[in-house]
Design a protein around this motif. Structure first.
Motif, PDB file in Angstrom:
ATOM      1  N   LYS A  92       0.833  -1.209   0.000  1.00 32.23           N
ATOM      2  CA  LYS A  92       0.000   0.000   0.000  1.00 32.23           C
ATOM      3  C   LYS A  92       0.865   1.257   0.000  1.00 32.23           C
ATOM      4  CE  LYS A  92      -2.705  -1.305   3.474  1.00 32.23           C
ATOM      5  NZ  LYS A  92      -3.818  -1.270   4.470  1.00 32.23           N
ATOM      6  N   THR A  93       2.006   1.190   0.700  1.00 27.28           N
ATOM      7  CA  THR A  93       2.916   2.335   0.707  1.00 27.28           C
ATOM      8  C   THR A  93       3.465   2.598  -0.694  1.00 27.28           C
ATOM      9  OG1 THR A  93       3.550   1.846   2.990  1.00 27.28           O
ATOM     10  CG2 THR A  93       5.021   3.278   1.728  1.00 27.28           C
ATOM     11  N   CYS A  94       3.805   1.533  -1.411  1.00 23.61           N
ATOM     12  CA  CYS A  94       4.285   1.679  -2.792  1.00 23.61           C
ATOM     13  C   CYS A  94       3.192   2.227  -3.701  1.00 23.61           C
ATOM     14  CB  CYS A  94       4.781   0.332  -3.321  1.00 23.61           C
ATOM     15  SG  CYS A  94       6.281  -0.286  -2.534  1.00 23.61           S
ATOM     16  N   LEU A  95       1.974   1.722  -3.540  1.00 26.51           N
ATOM     17  CA  LEU A  95       0.851   2.209  -4.347  1.00 26.51           C
ATOM     18  C   LEU A  95       0.610   3.694  -4.089  1.00 26.51           C
ATOM     19  CD1 LEU A  95      -1.481  -0.869  -3.785  1.00 26.51           C
ATOM     20  CD2 LEU A  95      -0.782  -0.049  -6.043  1.00 26.51           C
ATOM     21  N   ASP A  96       0.632   4.072  -2.817  1.00 29.48           N
ATOM     22  CA  ASP A  96       0.414   5.483  -2.452  1.00 29.48           C
ATOM     23  C   ASP A  96       1.512   6.378  -3.010  1.00 29.48           C
ATOM     24  OD1 ASP A  96      -2.013   5.634  -1.087  1.00 29.48           O
ATOM     25  OD2 ASP A  96      -1.135   4.888   0.768  1.00 29.48           O
ATOM     26  N   ALA A  97       2.756   5.890  -2.946  1.00 26.00           N
ATOM     27  CA  ALA A  97       3.894   6.730  -3.330  1.00 26.00           C
ATOM     28  C   ALA A  97       3.824   7.163  -4.785  1.00 26.00           C
ATOM     29  CB  ALA A  97       5.202   5.980  -3.063  1.00 26.00           C
ATOM     30  N   ARG A 195      11.388   8.753  -7.827  1.00 22.83           N
ATOM     31  CA  ARG A 195      12.143   9.171  -6.639  1.00 22.83           C
ATOM     32  C   ARG A 195      11.401   8.776  -5.362  1.00 22.83           C
ATOM     33  NH1 ARG A 195      13.417  13.763  -9.947  1.00 22.83           N
ATOM     34  NH2 ARG A 195      11.578  14.863  -9.180  1.00 22.83           N
ATOM     35  N   LYS A 196      10.073   8.945  -5.362  1.00 26.87           N
ATOM     36  CA  LYS A 196       9.292   8.568  -4.186  1.00 26.87           C
ATOM     37  C   LYS A 196       9.364   7.061  -3.935  1.00 26.87           C
ATOM     38  CE  LYS A 196       5.886  12.313  -4.607  1.00 26.87           C
ATOM     39  NZ  LYS A 196       4.465  12.644  -4.904  1.00 26.87           N
ATOM     40  N   LEU A 197       9.256   6.273  -5.009  1.00 26.36           N
ATOM     41  CA  LEU A 197       9.293   4.821  -4.845  1.00 26.36           C
ATOM     42  C   LEU A 197      10.673   4.361  -4.384  1.00 26.36           C
ATOM     43  CD1 LEU A 197       7.689   2.219  -5.100  1.00 26.36           C
ATOM     44  CD2 LEU A 197       8.343   2.101  -7.508  1.00 26.36           C
ATOM     45  N   GLU A 198      11.702   5.003  -4.921  1.00 26.75           N
ATOM     46  CA  GLU A 198      13.061   4.657  -4.497  1.00 26.75           C
ATOM     47  C   GLU A 198      13.258   4.960  -3.022  1.00 26.75           C
ATOM     48  OE1 GLU A 198      17.706   5.517  -5.760  1.00 26.75           O
ATOM     49  OE2 GLU A 198      16.078   6.637  -6.701  1.00 26.75           O
ATOM     50  N   THR A 202      14.081   2.087  -0.264  1.00 27.84           N
ATOM     51  CA  THR A 202      15.338   2.218   0.474  1.00 27.84           C
ATOM     52  C   THR A 202      15.086   2.236   1.973  1.00 27.84           C
ATOM     53  OG1 THR A 202      16.322   3.456  -1.349  1.00 27.84           O
ATOM     54  CG2 THR A 202      17.391   3.623   0.797  1.00 27.84           C
ATOM     55  N   SER A 203      14.045   2.907   2.396  1.00 27.39           N
ATOM     56  CA  SER A 203      13.754   3.001   3.825  1.00 27.39           C
ATOM     57  C   SER A 203      13.312   1.669   4.415  1.00 27.39           C
ATOM     58  CB  SER A 203      12.667   4.054   4.065  1.00 27.39           C
ATOM     59  OG  SER A 203      11.437   3.655   3.483  1.00 27.39           O
ATOM     60  N   MET A 204      12.722   0.799   3.587  1.00 31.37           N
ATOM     61  CA  MET A 204      12.226  -0.491   4.088  1.00 31.37           C
ATOM     62  C   MET A 204      13.258  -1.597   4.015  1.00 31.37           C
ATOM     63  SD  MET A 204       8.264  -1.012   3.004  1.00 31.37           S
ATOM     64  CE  MET A 204       8.399  -0.551   1.291  1.00 31.37           C
ATOM     65  N   THR A 205      14.217  -1.501   3.096  1.00 35.02           N
ATOM     66  CA  THR A 205      15.136  -2.609   2.847  1.00 35.02           C
ATOM     67  C   THR A 205      16.212  -2.657   3.919  1.00 35.02           C
ATOM     68  OG1 THR A 205      14.779  -2.391   0.482  1.00 35.02           O
ATOM     69  CG2 THR A 205      16.724  -3.637   1.182  1.00 35.02           C
ATOM     70  N   LYS A 206      16.398  -3.844   4.464  1.00 35.59           N
ATOM     71  CA  LYS A 206      17.421  -4.044   5.477  1.00 35.59           C
ATOM     72  C   LYS A 206      18.779  -4.249   4.825  1.00 35.59           C
ATOM     73  CE  LYS A 206      14.399  -6.268   8.874  1.00 35.59           C
ATOM     74  NZ  LYS A 206      14.180  -7.501   9.658  1.00 35.59           N
ATOM     75  N   LYS A 207      19.826  -4.026   5.612  1.00 36.11           N
ATOM     76  CA  LYS A 207      21.164  -4.310   5.119  1.00 36.11           C
ATOM     77  C   LYS A 207      21.384  -5.820   5.084  1.00 36.11           C
ATOM     78  CE  LYS A 207      23.250  -0.074   6.919  1.00 36.11           C
ATOM     79  NZ  LYS A 207      24.297   0.467   7.804  1.00 36.11           N
ATOM     80  N   LYS A 208      22.356  -6.225   4.309  1.00 38.26           N
ATOM     81  CA  LYS A 208      22.660  -7.650   4.179  1.00 38.26           C
ATOM     82  C   LYS A 208      23.079  -8.216   5.527  1.00 38.26           C
ATOM     83  CE  LYS A 208      25.243 -10.739   1.150  1.00 38.26           C
ATOM     84  NZ  LYS A 208      26.233 -10.810   0.064  1.00 38.26           N
ATOM     85  N   SER A 209      22.460  -9.321   5.913  1.00 46.04           N
ATOM     86  CA  SER A 209      22.721  -9.893   7.232  1.00 46.04           C
ATOM     87  C   SER A 209      24.050 -10.631   7.247  1.00 46.04           C
ATOM     88  CB  SER A 209      21.602 -10.872   7.608  1.00 46.04           C
ATOM     89  OG  SER A 209      21.645 -11.996   6.772  1.00 46.04           O
ATOM     90  N   GLN A 210      24.559 -10.868   8.467  1.00 45.21           N
ATOM     91  CA  GLN A 210      25.789 -11.628   8.606  1.00 45.21           C
ATOM     92  C   GLN A 210      25.607 -13.053   8.115  1.00 45.21           C
ATOM     93  OE1 GLN A 210      26.986 -11.338  12.696  1.00 45.21           O
ATOM     94  NE2 GLN A 210      27.716  -9.238  12.485  1.00 45.21           N
ATOM     95  N   LYS A 211      24.391 -13.619   8.325  1.00 51.63           N
ATOM     96  CA  LYS A 211      24.104 -14.978   7.862  1.00 51.63           C
ATOM     97  C   LYS A 211      24.236 -15.076   6.349  1.00 51.63           C
ATOM     98  CE  LYS A 211      20.463 -18.488   7.807  1.00 51.63           C
ATOM     99  NZ  LYS A 211      19.085 -18.824   8.190  1.00 51.63           N
TER     100      LYS A 211
END
Length: 604
Positions: A92-97, A195-198, A202-211
């Motif tokens: 929904k956030t992506c749709l709104d953006a 730009r809004k979607l990016e 970016t705000s939702m994506t986590k950094k690569k985990s140690q695993k």
């Protein structure tokens, strides 16, 4: 003036392609800007190590294809929390953006995933958006297959839940539809929407985990065996159709000839659709109708649909025996044997070759998968659940429905238990007669003459010396000294389990009996308490049972001691038994109802 169409978000998961993608095609036809989004959801979180790596490469390949053809990106993001609510909120956030009003996606069919998709779609609609799921992962949806596989008229014509009734169903369900080309164009998002979607992703994506980082060395080794690109997918299909398909019937069981398609990882990740593969495997027009070049290969695709139908019908397929009484089977707990099997150090070359190929490439030919599975369950007497878990972790083409069905059958608890046992010494005479498969994956045996390649322990000392092999040093000794004794021990365990199970788990002819469908406790109690049983659909059904495992006779006969002269109860009925067969079959339903009422077993 015609109103401009609003934007559409196409949600990608295990459908990482642009060709024959019904959701993407529908978005193009609808008009308006299209955003291609990957939001990691329920099943992606649970992907095991090998498939995590494959899917990561497949997403990059899709991004490159989208950029090259449409100059648009695959926007990837991951919710901060688990659960379908978080996935729905991310969408929904992506749709709104970007001001989009429609969400299109490809359906998933595993029970948990399908339930999650329904809930996500409902939440999207409650948010004021339109949402629609499309087909694409299978030739036919499981609920369509079920109309033919589970209708009263078809039950009993062939063994329930096996390939033969699936073939009948396939013939009745009609055309699979035309393969859709990639959309000729996709209207790009305006720059401000991009730009809004990016920013959102970016705000939702986590950094690569140690695993994930710790998996890199093994993962890199796996990926060296594959071309995980759109071009690699097309090349794999084209090479199989042009060079291997005509020989498939004769050579498919030859592991040393590399005669199979190797398309399963691309199908599992959705880099190619089953409809595309099926259409490509058809030969030219004959009497106005196309037919498969190889019936066996076309049936491989039907096996996929059969597995998903079984999962749809029995949601516990992945973790619980379909034959309920098999839960009491006394499986071996020998961890050393299990580890030796996993690492390809059993001392049996064909088994070790398969397991080492799996570890180094994340893949094995179908007949070698069956050989290694048969060795685990029939000779080591180790649970099929252990095999399923290892395959899940190491296969790049792991598919929960397909692998669960295969391992249930290998463990004798599935709807279509295997009617054979694959011998690790005699079977390679047909699957690897030249020994080249073993030489490739067990290089320490590479110099052995073909005569000894599948049983090096039998080779004379001078032969071993010439091949520079020291048994127990260069190659492990066999973890089983006597295969026949091991096989007989497993058979005895299985027969003991069959005999100790409540007699109502078997028909008069000795076939196992299961619930006709996976029903809730409330439904079960309602049926068991019902007076008018005939008003219900069939609730119990017999399934194919290997002859040596059939526990035959009437209920009274089955409670008597089995004669010691025969390890397997006789299936021959006396004239008296034949006369009462009809009555006994009718009473089986009543007896089963009584048993399940008393047991109050919950299959949810």
């Amino acid at each position: 003036m015609e109103k401009t169409a609003t934007g559409t978000v196409v949600w990608f998961r295990r459908d990482l392609r642009i060709h024959d993608h019904q959701a993407l095609h529908a978005a193009w036809k609808r008009g308006g800007p299209v955003a291609c989004v990957y939001v990691q959801g329920f099943d992606e979180d649970k992907l095991a190590r090998a498939q995590q790596t494959w899917m990561s490469q497949a997403r990059k390949a899709l991004h490159r294809s989208l950029m090259q053809k449409y100059e648009t990106s695959l926007w990837c993001c991951k919710p901060s929390a688990h659960g379908y609510e978080s996935v729905a909120q991310a969408l929904k956030t992506c749709l709104d953006a970007i001001g989009a009003t429609h969400l299109f996606y490809s359906r998933r069919y595993e029970p948990d995933a399908a339930t999650e998709d329904d809930r996500i779609e409902q939440l999207i609609k409650e948010g004021g958006f339109n949402a629609r799921g499309f087909e694409g992962h299978l030739l036919f949806q499981p609920m369509e297959v079920d109309k033919w596989m589970s209708s009263g008229k078809r039950i009993g014509r062939a063994h329930y839940g096996t390939l033969l009734p699936m073939l009948h169903a396939f013939k009745q369900m009609g055309d699979i539809g035309k393969v859709l080309p990639a959309p000729p164009s996709l209207p790009c998002l305006p720059r401000d929407s991009q730009r809004k979607l990016e920013l959102v992703c970016t705000s939702m994506t986590k950094k690569k985990s140690q695993k994930e980082g710790a998996l890199a060395p093994w993962a890199d080794k796996l990926m060296q065996a594959w071309d995980v690109t759109e071009e690699g997918t097309r090349k794999a299909l084209d090479e199989f159709i042009r060079q291997k398909l005509q020989k498939y019937e004769a050579q498919r069981s030859r592991a040393d000839l590399q005669a199979v398609s190797c398309l399963s990882p691309y199908l599992a990740s959705g880099m190619i659709s089953p409809r595309t593969v099926y259409a490509a495997s058809l030969q030219g027009e004959q009497g106005g109708k196309q037919s498969p070049v190889s019936k066996t290969f076309s049936r491989r695709l039907l096996w996929r649909d059969l597995a998903y139908w079984q999962f749809y019908r029995y949601p516990h397929l992945s973790h619980k025996p379909l034959r309920a009484h098999h839960t009491s089977h006394a499986w071996s707990q020998n961890r050393e044997h299990l580890i030796a099997w996993q690492k390809g150090r059993t001392g049996f070359p064909i088994v070790d070759a398969g397991m080492r190929q799996l570890w180094h490439t994340g893949w094995m030919p179908q007949n070698i998968r069956m050989a290694t599975a048969s060795f685990l369950t029939e000779y080591l007497n180790i649970s099929w659940l252990e095999g399923l878990s290892w395959y899940r972790d190491t296969l790049v083409d792991h598919d929960l429905a397909i692998n669960s069905m295969m391992w249930q059958n290998a463990g004798r608890s599935g709807l279509d238990q295997w009617n054979f046992v694959i011998h690790p010494i005699t079977s390679p005479k047909s699957s690897d007669p030249t020994g080249e498969y073993v030489r490739t994956w067990v290089p320490e045996l590479a110099k052995l003459p073909t005569r000894w390649i599948h049983q090096p322990w039998e080779a004379p000392d001078q032969v071993l010396d010439a091949a520079q092999i020291r048994m127990e040093v260069d190659y492990p000794t066999r973890i089983i000294d006597n295969l026949e004794d091991a096989r007989n021990a497993t058979l005895k365990q299985t027969l003991d389990m069959q005999r100790s199970a409540d007699p109502f788990f078997h028909t008069v002819g000795g076939y196992d009996v299961i619930w006709f469908r996976d029903i809730s406790s409330a439904e079960k109690e309602a049926y068991l308490s019902s007076v008018d049983f005939q008003a219900w659909e069939p609730v119990f059904v017999h399934v194919f049972t290997r002859k040596e495992l059939r526990h035959a006779g009437s209920v009274e006969e089955r409670t008597q001691k089995t004669p010691t002269s025969s390890p397997v109860p006789s299936t021959k009925k006396s004239s008296t038994a034949r006369k009462r067969t009809k009555v006994q079959r009718a009473s089986n339903q009543t007896l089963l109802r009584r048993y399940y009422r008393e047991a109050q077993e919950d299959t949810e």
